[in-house]
Design a protein around this motif. Structure first.
Motif, PDB file in Angstrom:
ATOM      1  N   SER A 265      42.610  67.335  74.071  1.00 24.09           N
ATOM      2  CA  SER A 265      42.803  68.564  74.646  1.00 24.09           C
ATOM      3  C   SER A 265      41.573  68.255  75.673  1.00 24.09           C
ATOM      4  CB  SER A 265      42.631  69.787  73.699  1.00 24.09           C
ATOM      5  OG  SER A 265      42.509  71.155  74.489  1.00 24.09           O
ATOM      6  N   HIS A 266      40.126  67.726  75.258  1.00 22.74           N
ATOM      7  CA  HIS A 266      38.919  67.845  75.853  1.00 22.74           C
ATOM      8  C   HIS A 266      39.158  67.308  77.462  1.00 22.74           C
ATOM      9  CE1 HIS A 266      34.596  67.260  76.311  1.00 22.74           C
ATOM     10  NE2 HIS A 266      34.905  66.436  77.270  1.00 22.74           N
ATOM     11  N   CYS A 267      40.057  66.137  77.588  1.00 22.71           N
ATOM     12  CA  CYS A 267      39.956  65.191  78.655  1.00 22.71           C
ATOM     13  C   CYS A 267      40.451  66.257  79.750  1.00 22.71           C
ATOM     14  CB  CYS A 267      40.809  64.571  77.941  1.00 22.71           C
ATOM     15  SG  CYS A 267      39.403  62.787  77.641  1.00 22.71           S
ATOM     16  N   ARG A 268      41.847  66.340  79.430  1.00 25.55           N
ATOM     17  CA  ARG A 268      43.075  67.229  79.755  1.00 25.55           C
ATOM     18  C   ARG A 268      41.737  68.701  80.056  1.00 25.55           C
ATOM     19  NH1 ARG A 268      48.226  67.715  75.732  1.00 25.55           N
ATOM     20  NH2 ARG A 268      48.909  65.942  77.239  1.00 25.55           N
ATOM     21  N   ASP A 269      41.228  69.225  79.541  1.00 31.68           N
ATOM     22  CA  ASP A 269      40.260  70.441  79.802  1.00 31.68           C
ATOM     23  C   ASP A 269      40.406  69.375  81.294  1.00 31.68           C
ATOM     24  OD1 ASP A 269      41.538  72.235  78.328  1.00 31.68           O
ATOM     25  OD2 ASP A 269      39.622  72.131  77.029  1.00 31.68           O
ATOM     26  N   ALA A 270      39.433  68.789  81.040  1.00 31.01           N
ATOM     27  CA  ALA A 270      37.611  68.180  81.889  1.00 31.01           C
ATOM     28  C   ALA A 270      38.838  67.916  83.095  1.00 31.01           C
ATOM     29  CB  ALA A 270      37.417  67.235  81.082  1.00 31.01           C
ATOM     30  N   LEU A 271      39.740  67.408  83.634  1.00 30.11           N
ATOM     31  CA  LEU A 271      40.815  67.229  84.504  1.00 30.11           C
ATOM     32  C   LEU A 271      40.875  68.730  85.233  1.00 30.11           C
ATOM     33  CD1 LEU A 271      41.658  63.355  83.343  1.00 30.11           C
ATOM     34  CD2 LEU A 271      39.711  64.210  85.036  1.00 30.11           C
ATOM     35  N   GLN A 272      41.294  69.195  84.391  1.00 32.49           N
ATOM     36  CA  GLN A 272      42.243  70.550  84.482  1.00 32.49           C
ATOM     37  C   GLN A 272      43.766  69.821  85.063  1.00 32.49           C
ATOM     38  OE1 GLN A 272      40.127  71.996  87.631  1.00 32.49           O
ATOM     39  NE2 GLN A 272      38.520  72.988  86.235  1.00 32.49           N
ATOM     40  N   ASP A 273      44.507  68.838  83.525  1.00 38.01           N
ATOM     41  CA  ASP A 273      45.346  68.590  84.529  1.00 38.01           C
ATOM     42  C   ASP A 273      46.189  68.720  82.809  1.00 38.01           C
ATOM     43  OD1 ASP A 273      47.800  67.009  84.241  1.00 38.01           O
ATOM     44  OD2 ASP A 273      46.649  65.035  84.911  1.00 38.01           O
ATOM     45  N   ASP A 274      47.147  69.488  82.406  1.00 43.13           N
ATOM     46  CA  ASP A 274      47.792  69.380  81.258  1.00 43.13           C
ATOM     47  C   ASP A 274      48.658  67.969  80.657  1.00 43.13           C
ATOM     48  OD1 ASP A 274      46.678  72.097  80.781  1.00 43.13           O
ATOM     49  OD2 ASP A 274      48.439  73.013  81.546  1.00 43.13           O
ATOM     50  N   GLY A 275      49.006  67.593  82.263  1.00 47.59           N
ATOM     51  CA  GLY A 275      50.134  66.688  81.809  1.00 47.59           C
ATOM     52  C   GLY A 275      49.484  65.079  82.069  1.00 47.59           C
ATOM     53  N   PHE A 276      47.663  64.952  81.554  1.00 48.58           N
ATOM     54  CA  PHE A 276      47.328  64.041  81.864  1.00 48.58           C
ATOM     55  C   PHE A 276      47.530  63.723  79.760  1.00 48.58           C
ATOM     56  CE2 PHE A 276      43.367  60.969  80.164  1.00 48.58           C
ATOM     57  CZ  PHE A 276      43.157  60.586  80.576  1.00 48.58           C
ATOM     58  N   GLU A 277      47.798  62.135  79.633  1.00 49.75           N
ATOM     59  CA  GLU A 277      48.254  62.120  78.461  1.00 49.75           C
ATOM     60  C   GLU A 277      48.631  59.976  78.623  1.00 49.75           C
ATOM     61  OE1 GLU A 277      51.398  63.037  76.252  1.00 49.75           O
ATOM     62  OE2 GLU A 277      52.563  62.453  77.596  1.00 49.75           O
ATOM     63  N   PRO A 278      48.404  58.110  78.382  1.00 49.61           N
ATOM     64  CA  PRO A 278      48.733  57.507  78.360  1.00 49.61           C
ATOM     65  C   PRO A 278      50.325  57.702  78.089  1.00 49.61           C
ATOM     66  CG  PRO A 278      47.095  57.739  76.213  1.00 49.61           C
ATOM     67  CD  PRO A 278      47.504  58.915  76.699  1.00 49.61           C
ATOM     68  N   LEU A 279      50.778  56.217  78.894  1.00 54.10           N
ATOM     69  CA  LEU A 279      51.953  56.430  78.991  1.00 54.10           C
ATOM     70  C   LEU A 279      52.978  56.469  77.899  1.00 54.10           C
ATOM     71  CD1 LEU A 279      54.336  55.094  81.334  1.00 54.10           C
ATOM     72  CD2 LEU A 279      53.875  53.343  80.606  1.00 54.10           C
ATOM     73  N   ASN A 280      54.000  57.677  78.313  1.00 52.19           N
ATOM     74  CA  ASN A 280      54.904  57.480  76.351  1.00 52.19           C
ATOM     75  C   ASN A 280      54.004  58.356  75.449  1.00 52.19           C
ATOM     76  OD1 ASN A 280      57.291  56.566  78.269  1.00 52.19           O
ATOM     77  ND2 ASN A 280      56.727  54.605  77.435  1.00 52.19           N
ATOM     78  N   GLY A 281      53.008  59.320  75.789  1.00 53.62           N
ATOM     79  CA  GLY A 281      52.233  59.459  74.776  1.00 53.62           C
ATOM     80  C   GLY A 281      52.787  60.676  74.266  1.00 53.62           C
ATOM     81  N   SER A 282      53.885  61.779  74.225  1.00 52.60           N
ATOM     82  CA  SER A 282      53.821  62.115  73.452  1.00 52.60           C
ATOM     83  C   SER A 282      55.110  62.157  72.455  1.00 52.60           C
ATOM     84  CB  SER A 282      54.666  63.180  74.269  1.00 52.60           C
ATOM     85  OG  SER A 282      53.923  63.842  75.418  1.00 52.60           O
ATOM     86  N   GLU A 283      55.665  61.111  73.086  1.00 49.44           N
ATOM     87  CA  GLU A 283      56.429  60.620  72.437  1.00 49.44           C
ATOM     88  C   GLU A 283      55.739  59.812  71.345  1.00 49.44           C
ATOM     89  OE1 GLU A 283      56.430  60.119  75.474  1.00 49.44           O
ATOM     90  OE2 GLU A 283      58.537  60.885  76.578  1.00 49.44           O
ATOM     91  N   ARG A 284      55.250  58.727  71.176  1.00 46.41           N
ATOM     92  CA  ARG A 284      54.947  58.197  70.344  1.00 46.41           C
ATOM     93  C   ARG A 284      53.992  59.265  69.379  1.00 46.41           C
ATOM     94  NH1 ARG A 284      51.158  54.398  74.501  1.00 46.41           N
ATOM     95  NH2 ARG A 284      50.613  52.994  73.564  1.00 46.41           N
ATOM     96  N   LEU A 285      53.111  60.249  69.541  1.00 43.69           N
ATOM     97  CA  LEU A 285      52.661  60.761  68.341  1.00 43.69           C
ATOM     98  C   LEU A 285      53.608  61.192  68.068  1.00 43.69           C
ATOM     99  CD1 LEU A 285      50.190  63.034  71.310  1.00 43.69           C
ATOM    100  CD2 LEU A 285      49.698  61.707  68.703  1.00 43.69           C
ATOM    101  N   THR A 286      54.457  61.737  68.417  1.00 46.20           N
ATOM    102  CA  THR A 286      56.180  62.466  67.831  1.00 46.20           C
ATOM    103  C   THR A 286      56.490  60.508  66.931  1.00 46.20           C
ATOM    104  OG1 THR A 286      57.089  63.544  69.941  1.00 46.20           O
ATOM    105  CG2 THR A 286      58.766  62.798  67.384  1.00 46.20           C
TER     106      THR A 286
END
Length: 112
Positions: free
Chosen positions: A53-74
């Motif tokens: 969240s800190h990184c997304r705010d800093a970059l102003q990019d809501d989609g910022f994450e490592p490759l397949n980040g959402s699936e991996r978090l799930t």
């Protein structure tokens, strides 16, 4: 505050230092086959989500994450007591650290 100022090593170091503490604890818990692993991995997940969240705010990019980040978090959330989930979370932190190092270099070049 510019995004490059929010992505400095000083700004991000507390997250990675806390992860180092958690990962050491998780390694010991897995070695002991402790039931406490689920609670500790949840701590790590919350830390990762705060960092992301800190990184997304800093970059102003809501989609910022490592490759397949959402699936991996799930996966981590659904199998939080497993060693595979711990390893996957550790990899997410490692990848995020590398991506952020590249981003800092890119931002520095743009600002020079």
């Amino acid at each position: 505050m510019k995004s490059s100022q929010k992505l400095t090593k000083e700004q991000l170091a507390p997250y990675f230092l806390e992860w180092l503490r958690i990962t050491t604890e998780l390694a010991n818990l897995h070695e002991q086959r402790s039931k406490q692993t689920k609670v500790t991995i949840q701590e790590g997940l919350e830390l990762y989500q705060r960092l992301l969240s800190h990184c997304r705010d800093a970059l102003q990019d809501d989609g910022f994450e490592p490759l397949n980040g959402s699936e991996r978090l799930t996966f981590i959330k659904t199998s939080s007591g497993t060693y595979a989930a711990y390893r996957q979370l550790d990899e997410l932190f490692t990848e995020l650290k590398k991506i952020l190092a590249r981003k800092r270099i890119e931002l520095k070049r743009l600002n020079d």
